[in-house]
Structures are given as C-alpha cells and as structure tokens.
Design a protein around this motif. Structure first.
Motif, PDB file in Angstrom:
ATOM      1  N   PRO A  21      -2.844  -1.284   1.777  1.00 57.70           N
ATOM      2  CA  PRO A  21      -2.050  -2.082   0.840  1.00 57.70           C
ATOM      3  C   PRO A  21      -2.786  -2.285  -0.470  1.00 57.70           C
ATOM      4  CG  PRO A  21      -2.167  -3.130   2.986  1.00 57.70           C
ATOM      5  CD  PRO A  21      -3.158  -2.026   3.003  1.00 57.70           C
TER       6      PRO A  21
ATOM      7  N   CYS B   3       0.835  -9.016   2.518  1.00 54.39           N
ATOM      8  CA  CYS B   3       0.925  -7.903   1.578  1.00 54.39           C
ATOM      9  C   CYS B   3       2.355  -7.426   1.451  1.00 54.39           C
ATOM     10  CB  CYS B   3       0.058  -6.737   2.052  1.00 54.39           C
ATOM     11  SG  CYS B   3      -1.625  -7.204   2.358  1.00 54.39           S
ATOM     12  N   GLU B   4       3.058  -7.391   2.580  1.00 55.11           N
ATOM     13  CA  GLU B   4       4.447  -6.945   2.573  1.00 55.11           C
ATOM     14  C   GLU B   4       5.291  -7.857   1.689  1.00 55.11           C
ATOM     15  OE1 GLU B   4       6.311  -4.479   4.244  1.00 55.11           O
ATOM     16  OE2 GLU B   4       4.351  -3.534   4.337  1.00 55.11           O
ATOM     17  N   ARG B   8       4.583  -5.269  -2.642  1.00 55.65           N
ATOM     18  CA  ARG B   8       4.941  -4.175  -1.742  1.00 55.65           C
ATOM     19  C   ARG B   8       4.498  -2.852  -2.342  1.00 55.65           C
ATOM     20  NH1 ARG B   8       9.054  -5.656   1.775  1.00 55.65           N
ATOM     21  NH2 ARG B   8       9.870  -3.559   1.754  1.00 55.65           N
TER      22      ARG B   8
END
Lengths: 140, 94
Positions: A21, B3-4, B8
């Motif tokens: 991420p 994080c999602e 993103r």
C-alpha cells in the motif's frame, strides 16, 4: 551467491505482483522526516524551517544561538520554549514558545503561539518557564 | 484496512520505492552545500537500510544486491526490486 546469480535476483517487481500500500511508504517517510526535523531543530542545526512560519525565521537575526529549551504543561497544552540569543549582544533576545497537544505528542507539527521580541537583554534571565509565560508578550 | 479506507493505492514493493526516493534525495543533496547536504545524504543512506535488510533476510549478499538495485534504477528502471522468490528457484535446482 556469485555475481551471475545476483543478476537475476533484481527484477521488475510489478511483473512478480509484489505490491504494497502507498500509505505504508508515505506514512513512514512522513513520520521519519518529522522526527529528523524535530531533532535537528532541538540540536539547533536547522532553525530556518519553523513549522512553515518562514517569515518569523527570516526576521530572526542571523547569528543567534539557542540557549534554553524547556518543556512544560499549561492549560492542557504541552509548551516547548526555545530561547534564541543574538551573538552580537546588541539586539534583543528572542523567545519562541511552541505548543503542541499532549495527546497527539511530538509527531504533530509544533505551532508557534507567541513570540517575544524587543525585551531588554537580561529581562528573561533567571526566570522559570512559568514566569516567562507571564511576561507581557506580543501575541501574533 | 486503514490503507483501504484512506488512500486506495498500491505501489511496487521489494525495496523499489525506497531506492527510488533515496536516489532522488542523493541527487538533491549534491545540489546543496554544507550541513544541509550532509543531512539529506544521511537521510538517503538511512532509506537504503530497508532494501539492505530485505536482502539480508532473503539470505542474499546485501551489498551486491543494493548496488545492483541502485544501478538498475540509475538506468531508468523504476520498478526494479529485490526478487526473493528467485532464491527458491535456485534452491530447487540444487
């Protein structure tokens, strides 16, 4: 491993579906940079980037040294007082008080709340931080 | 999970972003002078710890790997990273 083996070990990482991420990298870099900036500021190496208030830093005489650095709690805020003195002994001492929220800790940007300017030399000497905080100051 | 929700986006792993930032900081440090150049250079070197540790944990030679990685990035291959799986392939052959 010899050099020939190492050649194949570096490869296009997206082709291998190795991803992470973005927030991991940006957060790590952000926190590391803030910590480095804080340490450099405390060690009086980097004083020119005072929480984005560069106009204050530009005002400050060039030949200044940070003489005291005290931390206290006041009205639920953690105050950090940095006192800068001019090496030339002619211009007045400068005092910066920095406040940060106790809960958010030192990782949050320190914001300048008061600036003391134009006080006679020695006016701030031999005083506790509590007394310094009560010195009439020009708030901006 | 966080994080999602907040940002993103996925980027390349395997030490690629760290080496990329490290190279950019080194380039910037060379344009500076004095203690600022020293500080930026030190930060860039600190970033190289991440691919070095990755190579160490994969049982590779970290100095050779990081040098090769930096070389690949200097040639413009931004997505070059440490491929840990390649080591397993070599072990399978043995």
């Amino acid at each position: 491993l010899n050099q020939a083996d190492c050649q194949g070990i570096i490869s296009n990482i997206l082709a291998e579906n190795v991803v992470q991420p973005l927030l991991v990298s940006t957060s790590a870099l952000e926190l590391a940079t803030e910590t480095v900036a804080l340490i450099l500021r405390i060690d009086d190496i980097q004083v020119s980037c005072l929480s984005g208030r560069s106009e204050d830093a530009a005002d400050m005489p060039v030949h200044t040294i940070m003489t005291t650095c005290s931390i206290m709690q006041l009205h639920g805020k953690l105050l950090m007082a940095l006192r800068f003195e001019s090496c030339s002994q002619t211009s007045a001492p400068w005092l910066w008080l920095y406040a940060t929220d106790v809960c958010s800790g030192l990782s949050s940007p320190l914001t300048a709340v008061f600036r003391v300017k134009g006080l006679p030399m020695g006016a701030l000497k031999h005083r506790t931080l509590d007394e310094i905080c009560r010195v009439p100051i020009a708030s901006d | 999970m966080l994080c999602e929700l907040t940002r993103r986006a996925l980027i390349a792993g395997g030490g690629a972003p760290e080496i990329h930032v490290s190279r950019l900081l080194t380039q910037y440090a060379q344009t500076l002078k004095g203690k600022e150049a020293y500080c930026f250079q030190a930060f860039a070197e600190a970033l190289e710890i991440i691919p070095t540790t990755l190579a160490e944990n994969a049982g590779l030679n970290p100095i050779a790997i990081v040098t090769e990685l930096r070389n690949k990035h200097a040639k413009g291959d931004k997505l070059a990273g440490i491929n840990v799986k390649k080591v397993h392939l070599i072990e399978d052959e043995v």
